[in-house]
Write an enzyme that holds these catalytic residues in place. Structure first.
Site, PDB file in Angstrom:
ATOM      1  N   CYS A   5       0.863  -1.181   0.000  1.00 25.98           N
ATOM      2  CA  CYS A   5       0.000   0.000   0.000  1.00 25.98           C
ATOM      3  C   CYS A   5       0.895   1.225   0.000  1.00 25.98           C
ATOM      4  O   CYS A   5       1.735   1.380   0.898  1.00 25.98           O
ATOM      5  CB  CYS A   5      -0.914   0.013   1.226  1.00 25.98           C
ATOM      6  N   GLU A   6       0.743   2.067  -1.008  1.00 26.34           N
ATOM      7  CA  GLU A   6       1.493   3.317  -1.056  1.00 26.34           C
ATOM      8  C   GLU A   6       0.679   4.390  -0.346  1.00 26.34           C
ATOM      9  O   GLU A   6      -0.418   4.717  -0.769  1.00 26.34           O
ATOM     10  CB  GLU A   6       1.750   3.738  -2.505  1.00 26.34           C
ATOM     11  N   LEU A   7       1.208   4.908   0.735  1.00 29.08           N
ATOM     12  CA  LEU A   7       0.564   5.995   1.465  1.00 29.08           C
ATOM     13  C   LEU A   7       1.170   7.293   0.951  1.00 29.08           C
ATOM     14  O   LEU A   7       2.364   7.532   1.108  1.00 29.08           O
ATOM     15  CB  LEU A   7       0.804   5.854   2.969  1.00 29.08           C
ATOM     16  N   VAL A  43       5.167   5.682  -6.630  1.00 28.61           N
ATOM     17  CA  VAL A  43       6.432   4.943  -6.765  1.00 28.61           C
ATOM     18  C   VAL A  43       6.275   3.745  -7.692  1.00 28.61           C
ATOM     19  O   VAL A  43       6.978   3.621  -8.693  1.00 28.61           O
ATOM     20  CB  VAL A  43       6.968   4.487  -5.381  1.00 28.61           C
ATOM     21  N   THR A  44       5.342   2.852  -7.376  1.00 25.33           N
ATOM     22  CA  THR A  44       5.273   1.592  -8.133  1.00 25.33           C
ATOM     23  C   THR A  44       4.888   1.801  -9.585  1.00 25.33           C
ATOM     24  O   THR A  44       5.455   1.162 -10.473  1.00 25.33           O
ATOM     25  CB  THR A  44       4.311   0.595  -7.469  1.00 25.33           C
TER      26      THR A  44
END
Length: 137
Positions: A5-7, A43-44
């Site tokens: 999970c990108e916060l 990011v991903t």
């Protein structure tokens, strides 16, 4: 499907809000990373877009087949699946759109999708969901 999970810390995101988001995400089994600045692709998506675009350019220019490019990433880098198989799973249309958004924001040429990807989307060959992409399903 994704354990990550990108916060994303927005312009006015406070530490308490970020901590609450992390607590919730971790409570449902996610591993979190913090993206300190809200940029297109976070990011991903930025990483996979750069990899997929370069892999597509290599395939389009005849340097290697889709299969060999994917094998190189799996065996050379330990990826679970290659970038072109990932494009098919995600949807080539989705990745072209994401790369275009990142390119628009960054003006970095590495995110400009190659012509073949655009033609594939126009033809409806967008990966697993259409039955045809870099591979036939």
């Amino acid at each position: 499907m994704m354990r990550l999970c990108e916060l994303v810390r927005g312009y006015k995101t406070g530490d308490a809000t970020l901590a609450a988001a992390r607590e919730f995400a971790e409570s449902v089994g996610k591993t979190c990373i913090v993206v300190n600045r809200d940029v297109a692709g976070f990011v991903t998506t930025r990483l996979i877009a750069a990899l997929v675009v370069e892999a597509a350019k290599l395939q389009e220019s005849g340097v290697a087949t889709a299969e060999d490019i994917d094998t190189a990433c799996k065996l050379g880098f330990g990826h679970a699946m290659g970038p072109l198989a990932t494009a098919d799973l995600t949807g080539i249309d989705i990745l072209v759109n994401a790369a275009n958004n990142i390119y628009t924001e960054s003006q970095d040429e590495k995110f400009a999708p190659p012509e073949l990807m655009r033609r594939m989307v126009d033809a409806g060959d967008i990966g697993r969901k259409s039955g045809q992409g870099y591979y036939t399903y």
